[in-house]
Enzyme design. Structure first.
Site, PDB file in Angstrom:
ATOM      1  N   HIS A 263      46.193  39.284  43.197  1.00 50.05           N
ATOM      2  CA  HIS A 263      45.451  38.736  43.221  1.00 50.05           C
ATOM      3  C   HIS A 263      45.168  37.701  42.069  1.00 50.05           C
ATOM      4  CE1 HIS A 263      43.177  41.505  45.916  1.00 50.05           C
ATOM      5  NE2 HIS A 263      43.137  42.788  44.594  1.00 50.05           N
ATOM      6  N   ASP A 314      45.526  43.435  51.667  1.00 46.78           N
ATOM      7  CA  ASP A 314      44.227  44.372  50.688  1.00 46.78           C
ATOM      8  C   ASP A 314      43.660  45.409  51.772  1.00 46.78           C
ATOM      9  OD1 ASP A 314      43.768  45.607  48.920  1.00 46.78           O
ATOM     10  OD2 ASP A 314      42.746  43.697  48.266  1.00 46.78           O
TER      11      ASP A 314
END
Length: 436
Positions: A263, A314
């Site tokens: 991220h 993810d």
């Protein structure tokens, strides 16, 4: 030996026509453009296999079920915990196998599985302490995707607080106990699987426990961590330690050239510099980051500083390698109000060779002699791709997972174009997760 005749293929940074590729023992042994020889025909545009550098397989059961109300990452997390509490090794295997099959059908040939769902619901280890991890390894093997199992250390619910509720499944109690369990993990498929490690986050791993990763960093093992996904995490880290999460990792020897910061959304200029100086990977997950309202990370800044960008799906709100690639560019456009930050070639590299390398597979991601024989073919006549030119821009800015017609991984055909069968397996596995 198997020979493929590729109608069009991404080779040496450009699309070439009529490319004959020979494969032996899972490796590419010959690549000849403009070949007149015969081979198994693959019509369309063939790309190197793509890499999904950040996956939580069990999150796939949430798709379509978390959009019913307003909220934030933190309210979504409670819904995610509800799924985490339902799984056992058998249901986890079935869900993961179906999820990995969806990845293969989207063009992925490698996955980095960020695995923290270790124990029984009350935190008691299974008779086989790695039952859940072994279920993931078996699921990847049976779905035909390479896996780096990133076994994850999770010790705290937040900066010193004990794990609570379903989080007890995640914790080994101490870093030493975690290391002992990880040492017992063995890949089930040799060259098609590897073991890496991860720290869940700085909120879930106390600062003193971060030193447990030093030997992995020094040894070149893939080491991953959720980093600065949320502003709250940054603020809590500064309150607890007086430094940002990135600085905390740097001060404990966590950053290195095989470290992946997942991220990396809310970074200071110093954070960017530290990640760049370490030549760390930055695993962006555009479809999840927009789904959860995380924010838009400084991808170009990181790349300019020396980090290498990779891409993951993810939470699997979307499993589409092409959507992740163009999502990186589209997010930059929204943030900057300007176009053209990433070329198609750069995005293909992030989605393929650089991603495989971050997972420890530095011999994948190119259609070249000596590389793993990974071939992903997309249809150039679908409603999405027709008339788009049939080059790299078609792949990155027009194609979608539904356009994948054929996938070879390590020389083995792992997808034949039957997307309907993939959907049926997902419906069955997810239905059993939610069954009363």
């Amino acid at each position: 030996m198997t020979a493929y005749l590729l109608e069009h293929a991404w080779v040496d940074g450009r699309v070439q026509d009529t490319v004959r590729v020979e494969v032996e023992h899972g490796r590419i042994t010959s690549v000849v453009a403009d070949a007149s020889a015969t081979g198994v025909p693959l019509r369309g545009l063939t790309l190197p296999g793509l890499a999904n550098t950040h996956s939580h397989a069990f999150h796939r059961a949430l798709r379509g079920r978390t959009q019913t109300d307003r909220g934030t990452f933190w309210t979504w997390r409670e819904q995610m915990y509800a799924v985490a509490g339902r799984l056992d090794p058998d249901t986890y295997y079935a869900l993961a196998r179906a999820t990995y099959a969806e990845m293969v059908a989207a063009g992925y040939t490698s996955v980095g599985e960020f695995h923290y769902l270790h124990h029984q619901p009350d935190g008691t280890p299974y008779d086989d302490p790695n039952a859940m991890g072994n279920a993931l390894l078996a699921a990847a093997r049976d779905a035909g995707i390479r896996i780096t199992l990133l076994d994850t250390l999770y010790l705290s619910s937040g900066f010193g607080a004990a794990p609570e509720g379903v989080q007890r499944r995640f914790s080994d109690g101490t870093a030493e106990a975690w290391q002992e369990r990880v040492a017992e993990l063995e890949p089930l498929t040799g060259a098609a699987a590897a073991i890496g490690v991860a720290a869940h986050s700085v909120r879930a791993v106390p600062a003193e426990a971060l030193k447990a990763f030093a030997s992995y960093v020094e040894g070149g093992v893939p080491v991953h961590v959720h980093l600065s996904e949320q502003v709250k995490e940054n603020a809590d880290c500064v309150a607890a330690h007086g430094v940002t999460p990135t600085r905390l990792l740097a001060d404990h020897g966590f950053l290195g050239p095989m470290t992946s910061a997942v991220h990396a959304t809310h970074l200071t200029d110093e954070d960017v510099r530290l990640l760049g100086e370490a030549r760390a990977f930055a695993s962006f997950c555009p479809t999840t980051e927009r789904d959860l309202g995380d924010g838009i990370g400084p991808a170009r800044q990181l790349q300019a500083a020396g980090s290498v960008l990779t891409l993951g799906s993810d939470s699997h709100a979307v499993i589409d390698a092409f959507e992740e690639m163009r999502g990186l560019e589209m997010d930059e456009r929204l943030a900057s109000q300007a176009r053209g930050h990433w070329s198609a070639a750069e995005l293909l590299a992030a989605g393929s060779a650089d991603g495989h390398r971050s997972l420890g597979f530095d011999d994948a991601g190119a259609i070249a002699v000596g590389q793993r024989a990974d071939l992903v073919t997309i249809d150039l006549s679908s409603p999405r791709t027709a008339g788009t030119g049939g080059d790299a821009h078609t792949a990155v800015f027009a194609a979608g997972a539904a356009d994948v017609t054929h996938v070879v991984a390590d020389g083995r055909v792992v997808f034949d174009g039957d997307h309907t069968a993939v959907g049926r397996a997902l419906a069955d596995a997810i239905g059993k997760v939610w069954a009363p």
